[in-house]
Design an enzyme around this catalytic site. Structure first.
Site, short mmCIF file in Angstrom:
data_model
loop_
_atom_site.label_atom_id
_atom_site.label_comp_id
_atom_site.label_asym_id
_atom_site.label_seq_id
_atom_site.Cartn_x
_atom_site.Cartn_y
_atom_site.Cartn_z
N LYS A 83 57.74 51.52 13.85
CA LYS A 83 56.52 51.00 14.48
C LYS A 83 56.86 50.61 15.92
O LYS A 83 57.81 49.86 16.16
CB LYS A 83 56.04 49.79 13.68
CG LYS A 83 54.55 49.60 13.63
CD LYS A 83 54.23 48.51 12.63
CE LYS A 83 52.77 48.18 12.61
NZ LYS A 83 52.51 46.97 11.81
O1 G3P Z 1 48.90 45.59 10.69
C1 G3P Z 1 48.45 44.73 11.69
C2 G3P Z 1 48.15 43.39 11.17
O2 G3P Z 1 49.33 42.77 10.71
C3 G3P Z 1 47.43 42.50 12.09
O3 G3P Z 1 46.56 41.78 11.30
O4 G3P Z 1 45.08 39.94 10.73
O5 G3P Z 1 47.15 39.51 12.10
O6 G3P Z 1 45.21 40.69 13.09
P1 G3P Z 1 45.97 40.40 11.85
#
Ligand code: G3P
Length: 222
Positions: A83
């Site tokens: 990633k």
């Molecule tokens: O895969 C991306 C994710 O981890 C971000 O999610 O909810 O932290 O915006 P969030």
């Protein structure tokens, strides 16, 4: 649509994997930091549980370091996808890593233009962050739709991985749009299955069945 879990929790991954519908895992440095234990050991353990793409993120911010880390992460297990953040140095690293046959998930994508560049650099997956755009009053789902529309015109070998999905409606919308993958935390994954009418309906079926059995037994004993 393939379903990925967005977590580094072995407990959650083991639990979800038993349902047989988890196709892969996405992690990031924040998710790994929440777990105790060596991050690489955790990644390897995840690879034993889920036989699918497992995203592991580089933390270097210049291309050379990203490539070094990416090569190392990819060498840990064949399921590991590197990633890489969507910045200029990330594009350079993606070009190098993808030319070596390593799969790259370009992350932190917040515009269709970024997704286009990611695909051109050879990223195997592009991760638009839906919830984080919603957080700043910008419709995150529109980004997913735009990327799908753009990719439909061309032959990039790049899958749209809708990320930062915060609730079941995000998942359903991503599927309606034709996103290749949706990644979500365990809390959202669990909510996908639950429906009060399913629970109420099952309760009634079982009660009716028990009542019928009791009636048959009473008849037989007469
Ligand atoms: O895969 C991306 C994710 O981890 C971000 O999610 O909810 O932290 O915006 P969030």
């Amino acid at each position: 649509m393939k379903i990925f879990l967005d977590t580094a929790s072995l407990k959650e991954i083991r639990e979800a994997a038993t349902l047989g519908v988890v196709d892969g895992i996405t992690t990031n440095p924040s998710l790994l930091a929440k777990e105790s234990g060596d991050p690489e050991a955790i990644l390897l353990e995840i690879c034993q549980i889920v036989d699918g793409p497992i995203s592991a993120e580089v933390v270097a911010t210049e291309a050379e370091g990203m490539v070094r880390e990416g090569r190392h992460l990819a060498s840990l297990h064949e399921n590991i996808v590197v990633k890489v953040p969507c910045i200029a140095e990330g594009l350079k690293a993606t070009k190098t890593l993808s030319a070596e046959g390593k799969r790259v998930n370009m992350t932190l994508v917040f515009s269709p233009a970024q997704a286009l560049l990611a695909a051109k650099a050879g990223a195997r997956y592009v991760s638009p962050f839906v919830g984080r755009l919603d957080d700043i009053s910008t419709p995150g789902m529109e980004l997913v739709a735009d990327i799908i529309q753009i990719f439909d015109h061309y032959d990039y070998d790049c899958e749209v991985l809708a990320a930062s999905l915060r609730h079941p409606l995000h998942v359903v919308e991503a599927a309606r749009m034709g996103a290749d993958i949706g990644t979500m935390p365990m809390s959202v994954f669990t909510q996908l299955l639950k429906h009060p009418l399913t629970d109420a309906g099952l309760k009634r079926f079982l009660e009716d069945w028990e009542r019928t059995k009791a009636q048959l037994a009473a008849k037989a004993s007469r």
